[in-house]
Design a protein around this motif. Structure first.
Motif: not given
Length: 528
Positions: A487-501
């Protein structure tokens, strides 16, 4: 230099072509003259002929000129696939401006970097994205913002009210003047602007057309364009190539499989330049609900490797042949493609397109051509190779040596001159056709107060090709849940860059000097 691929060029397709020194707008104008009454764009229930599109482009160009847009200015486009994209694109080029391609999924920090680096004067942006843009515009050189809405009342619609009485007649030097700044990642992770001249893009449009000359019917093709136009693949293989051939550009703003299937059934596209995730999703949907793909005559897969079993199954279901290819932003982008008929090699990126040379060289010096079958770095030469990186002479000198573009991709060539990508020198992750640069993601993770160390890698993913995985060490006595960090990453990065694991570990493998051994992580998590 030996070119074993020459013997596999389909009869009727040329080995070499003449490339005129003209601008992209001149190329567009030629199509308008030839195909004035043909449909140029289909966007849901709305259609535009080439004549109507030309009129809208000229109105927009006249309006932009009155706003002060002139030769050398940078016009940033932050739009999904919609008619306003090609209108803005060609209108800006008509003014002599340079297009700055912006991914609409960018967050404010990413947008800030590209607008400042490109020194953009104008931002043409989807109204829903205005809040992100407005949060940083005061810190950029942008002085003109034009919002685009699918409703009435936006500034873009006002621009189109211009009578078109002041259409610019800007003189363009095709080999020197930059038409498009296409942002791509650097070895440092900082994204850099590949300077694509008018000549680069005209060349790649004509080269791409020459690879399917025996199949293309000028003025008759209907091209399903879901690949985003802000991406160099969608721009060239979708928009520019379709317009050059007088085709109907069927624009789809977002890949939603059910909607795409409905569009296929309604519009009966004949050409589909897709990416692997689209082919996979269409096949998955086909298992639950059969639909007719027999309208497709030419299918191209680019942007990421297409699994062989997916390629074979799609060929079977559609009755067409998916021709896998290869390209990169620095080459406008196409350099290789499997022949659309004749010999094809699933798993290969195919053979160099006309007027393009390719070699495999040693990784150490990059100066020695390797024997057939040996793995080295793929280097490419041709009229589509960029002018360089904007404001980065050292990076440019590293990437282009004696006219050869060093791709950073590891590859091999077989006896027939077919090329195979086997890995990347860079640590770039290719998720759903988008480039993800680990350092960008790591910077965000490191900004979390509970994180001590982080390494980001790509791991195999059946759907996306690769997906982003973060391996994280927490500070002593701290606890953090996987979903919290995502969630922390999702607020700061485009969706495709957010770690899924995310995996939490006690320590990361390192060299004697403390450098994190990503290769070891890659090996471990790719197997597990």
């Amino acid at each position: 230099m030996e070119r074993p691929w020459f013997k596999h060029i389909v009869e009727g397709n040329p080995q070499e072509i003449d490339i005129p020194e003209i601008s992209l707008t001149q190329l567009f104008n030629q199509s308008v003259e030839k195909f004035r009454n043909h449909t140029a764009i289909t966007f849901f229930n709305k259609r535009y002929t080439y004549g109507e599109l030309d009129s809208l482009v000229k109105r927009a160009a006249s309006g932009l000129k009155k706003l002060g847009v002139e030769k050398g200015d940078r016009v940033a486009l932050m739009l999904p696939n919609c008619p306003q994209y090609p209108i803005s694109y060609f209108a800006s080029l008509m003014c002599g401006a340079t297009i700055v391609q912006i991914n609409p999924m960018y967050k404010s920090s990413e947008l800030l970097h590209v607008l400042n680096d490109s020194q953009a004067k104008v931002l043409i942006v989807l109204d829903q994205l205005l809040p992100i843009a407005e949060s940083i515009l005061d810190d950029t050189p942008v002085s003109i913002t034009i919002d685009v809405s699918f409703e009435s009342g936006c500034k873009f619609n006002q621009l189109l009210q211009d009578p078109g009485d002041d259409v610019p007649s800007t003189k363009i030097n095709p080999k020197e003047d930059v038409a498009v700044l296409q942002y791509t990642g650097g070895t440092t992770g900082r994204s850099k602007g590949a300077m694509l001249t008018h000549y680069n893009l005209v060349a790649n449009t004509l080269q791409s057309s020459a690879t399917s000359q025996v199949k293309t019917r000028p003025g008759e093709e209907r091209v399903l364009t879901i690949s985003p136009l802000f991406h160099v693949y969608g721009m060239t293989s979708g928009m520019n190539l379709t317009f050059y051939n007088g085709g109907n550009l069927i624009l789809v703003p977002k890949f939603e499989v059910e909607q795409v299937v409905n569009i296929i059934e309604q519009t009966k596209p004949t050409v589909f330049p897709g990416v692997p995730t689209m082919y996979i999703a269409l096949l998955q949907y086909y298992k639950t609900k059969k639909f007719d793909l027999s309208c497709l005559n030419t299918c191209i897969s680019g942007s990421a490797p297409l699994p062989v079993q997916v390629l074979n199954l799609f060929n079977k279901v559609s009755g067409s042949t998916v021709a896998e290819g290869y390209g990169l932003s620095e080459a406008a982008p196409v350099t290789h493609r499997n022949p659309i008929s004749g010999l094809q090699k699933p798993g290969s990126i195919g053979i160099p397109i006309p007027n393009t040379d390719a070699r495999i060289v040693d990784i150490g010096t990059g100066e020695h051509t390797l024997p057939i079958g040996e793995v080295g770095e793929l280097i490419i030469k041709g009229p589509q190779i960029m002018k360089g990186y904007l404001g980065m002479p050292e990076e440019t000198a590293q990437a282009i040596r004696n006219g050869w573009l060093y791709t950073g991709d590891l590859a091999k060539m077989d006896d027939d001159g077919f090329f195979y990508i086997v890995g990347r020198k860079k640590e770039m992750i290719l998720a759903s056709g988008f480039n993800v640069y680990p350092i960008e993601v790591e910077d965000v993770i490191y900004s979390h107060p509970k994180v001590l160390e982080a390494a980001v890698i790509g791991v195999p993913d059946e759907y996306r090709g690769e997906t982003v995985k973060a391996v994280v060490v927490l500070k002593e006595n701290e606890t953090l849940e996987e979903n919290e960090l995502i969630s922390f990453c999702r607020e700061r990065l485009a969706a495709y860059k957010v770690p899924s694991i995310i995996s939490f570990v006690d320590e990361l493998p390192k060299t004697a000097v403390g450098k994190i051994l990503k290769r070891k992580l890659q090996e471990h998590y790719s197997k597990s």
